[in-house]
Write an enzyme that holds these catalytic residues in place. Structure first.
Site, PDB file in Angstrom:
ATOM      1  N   ILE A  85      10.120  11.562  26.835  1.00 49.66           N
ATOM      2  CA  ILE A  85       9.403  10.410  27.396  1.00 49.66           C
ATOM      3  C   ILE A  85       9.161   9.393  26.285  1.00 49.66           C
ATOM      4  O   ILE A  85       8.858   9.756  25.154  1.00 49.66           O
ATOM      5  CB  ILE A  85       8.076  10.845  28.079  1.00 49.66           C
ATOM      6  CG1 ILE A  85       7.411   9.655  28.783  1.00 49.66           C
ATOM      7  CG2 ILE A  85       7.140  11.514  27.096  1.00 49.66           C
ATOM      8  CD1 ILE A  85       6.283  10.044  29.745  1.00 49.66           C
ATOM      9  N   CYS A  86       9.320   8.128  26.625  1.00 51.77           N
ATOM     10  CA  CYS A  86       9.155   7.050  25.664  1.00 51.77           C
ATOM     11  C   CYS A  86       7.706   6.542  25.735  1.00 51.77           C
ATOM     12  O   CYS A  86       7.356   5.761  26.612  1.00 51.77           O
ATOM     13  CB  CYS A  86      10.130   5.926  26.003  1.00 51.77           C
ATOM     14  SG  CYS A  86      10.160   4.621  24.784  1.00 51.77           S
TER      15      CYS A  86
END
Length: 147
Positions: A85-86
């Site tokens: 996940i960014c």
């Protein structure tokens, strides 16, 4: 061991103030590994889906951020195919004072409210920006299929 004391405190905080739609279960024999799941909000493109991820705490926590790995496939501009996940707070914006409750809240918010800004998946982000109807249809289809 400083990390273990801090993790136990964080876990107590998470359990005393649970976030709606989020479950957290540390592994019985390893408090450094948490199994988590998000039940998507009803106003989310992923409504009806439950997304599982692990939160792994490093030995030198809180001086290094946890790593998050999604186990459930999700059609999302901020989560890549490998399940990363960014989220800036898990990278260059990490500070030892940040609580795991805050991290979990950011992840919950990110999953329920996909944004084309700062994407891991530029093609999905472009679709969200330029063809939201198609993005929503694909997100719904993947949610049905995987979550």
């Amino acid at each position: 061991m400083t990390a273990l004391r801090r993790i136990q405190k964080e876990l107590t905080d998470v359990r005393q103030r649970p976030l709606p739609g989020l479950t957290v279960e540390p592994q019985e024999d390893n408090l450094f590994l948490w199994k988590c799941s998000i039940k998507a909000a009803i106003d989310s493109p992923y409504k009806g889906g439950t997304f599982h991820f692990t939160l792994t705490l490093p030995d030198n926590f809180p001086f290094k951020p946890p790593t998050v790995h999604f186990l459930t496939k999700i059609y999302h501009p901020g989560i890549n195919e490998e399940g990363s996940i960014c989220v800036p707070v898990l990278r260059d914006q990490w500070k030892p004072a940040i609580s795991l409750s805050s991290v979990l809240e950011i992840i919950l918010e990110k999953v329920n409210n996909p944004s084309p800004d700062d994407p891991y998946e530029p093609e999905i982000a472009a679709q969200l920006k330029d063809d939201k109807v198609k993005f929503l249809a694909t997100a719904k289809e993947w949610t049905k299929k995987y979550a």
